[in-house]
Motif scaffolding. Structure first.
Motif: not given
Length: 389
Positions: A165-172, A308-323
């Protein structure tokens, strides 16, 4: 004297014969009563299904018995609060998953009917598909499409499988769960609150597409109804919103809280319930909140998510999770907003406020309900404690 012996023998024989006849008559009455009860349950369910316009096949027990090789241990693929789950194959070659209601299950006929009636009306690529059910004798079974990758917890918490489960699959997977939840809350004919969203209730198909499952304790909201209160709180440690766990108040925002926990677990590869850190006693939510305030949110990321992953995308997901896990329900976003925030990098996100249940695992009186399950009972509370499969 001989005559007396004959009379005694005949009397004893007559008593034995009468007793035997009485026993078989009682057994026959019992069998007829059981048959009437079985037919009553079957007919009631059939009538209820027809009243609700359900076009759902009812499978014969013999068919399921043959499909699962008599529920052999080799075909058992899991077990949950409902009971064991078996892999099977129908005569036409279609693979199925059979959920068999356990006699020791905390769930009963009402939860069984609830799941059938709810999920039979739902059609979405991110919801598991119900193929039919079986009601015969004491047997209660749900027949689902078979998903070979089982549930998300088999991957995300396994040190070897999580590498798949690389980041792309986890995001999907995160966005897929969000779409399924949006469908339940806003886009289906019904407004449904799942009430037990967790990693083990997210199944994965061949392409790792997530499908929300297990609607045994889900509730339907009608009209403009937005929330409800219950004295019977049912759910799972680590995923329940504060207002639901403590006072029985639930709404779509209760599911949003559970989704937020899922997001943080998927990103970190760690469980919220039972999370352990050498430097503090916070749970996973608290750890994520701590890192956010220290402006080091990427430290939450699973060590497997390198390269290779989008760190901004990861941070955005963490922020959404905390919201999503904020203490107050009104502060949490609706699932439509969640999907917008996840899919639009340019969207402006609010700063998350203090989350609920972040200081550690809240304690309630714990009682054992059945093997493999732990329940918390306080004012009619039923909570499942997570354990490895």
């Amino acid at each position: 004297m001989a005559m007396l012996i004959v009379v005694v023998v005949c009397t004893i024989f007559g008593m034995i014969l009468a007793g035997t006849a009485g026993y078989y008559i009682c057994q026959l009455k019992k069998a007829k009563m059981n048959a009437r009860q079985e037919n009553s349950v079957y007919n009631d369910f059939k009538e209820e299904s027809q009243d609700k316009d359900l076009e759902l096949p009812i499978f014969d027990l013999g068919t399921i018995f043959a499909a699962t090789d008599k529920f052999s241990a080799g075909n058992k693929i899991g077990e949950g609060g409902f009971g064991p789950v078996y892999k099977g194959e129908l005569p036409n070659g279609q693979e199925i998953a059979v959920k068999r209601l356990s006699q020791s299950s905390g769930q009963g006929l009402n939860e069984f009917k609830n799941e059938v009636i709810l999920i039979a009306k739902l059609q979405h690529r991110n919801l598991v598909r119900l193929l039919g059910c079986c009601i015969q004798g004491e047997e209660r079974m749900l027949i689902y499409e078979f998903l070979p990758n089982k549930s998300l917890d088999n991957f995300i918490f396994d040190q070897t499988k999580k590498k798949q489960l690389p980041w792309e699959k986890r995001f999907n997977i995160i966005t897929g769960i969000a779409r399924g939840l949006l469908y339940l809350h806003e886009d289906s004919r019904l407004r449904i609150i799942h009430r037990d969203l967790k990693v083990s209730n997210v199944l994965l198909d061949n392409e790792m597409c997530p499908k929300i499952s297990d609607f045994g304790i889900a509730r339907i909201f009608g009209g403009e109804q937005t929330e409800e209160k219950t004295r019977r709180v049912m759910g799972t440690y680590g995923y329940m919103a504060p207002e639901y766990a403590m006072s029985g108040q639930f709404s779509v925002k209760s599911d949003v809280f559970s989704f937020g926990v899922l997001v943080l677990e998927i990103i970190s590869g760690k469980k919220n319930w039972g999370f352990c850190h050498p430097e503090h006693d916070l749970n996973l939510i608290g750890h994520a909140w701590k890192l956010w305030n220290e402006q080091t949110p990427l430290d939450l990321m699973d060590n497997e998510l390198k390269g290779s992953l989008s760190k901004n995308e990861v941070v955005r997901c963490i922020q959404v999770g905390l919201l999503c896990v904020q203490q107050r329900p009104e502060d949490r976003p609706a699932m439509s907003s969640v999907i917008f925030m996840l899919s639009n990098e340019s969207a402006s996100l609010a700063e998350p406020k203090e989350p609920g249940f972040y200081m550690g695992n809240f304690s309630l009186k714990i009682e054992s309900l059945s093997s493999g399950q732990t329940s918390s009972t306080a004012n009619d509370v039923t909570i499942t404690a997570l354990s490895g499969r």
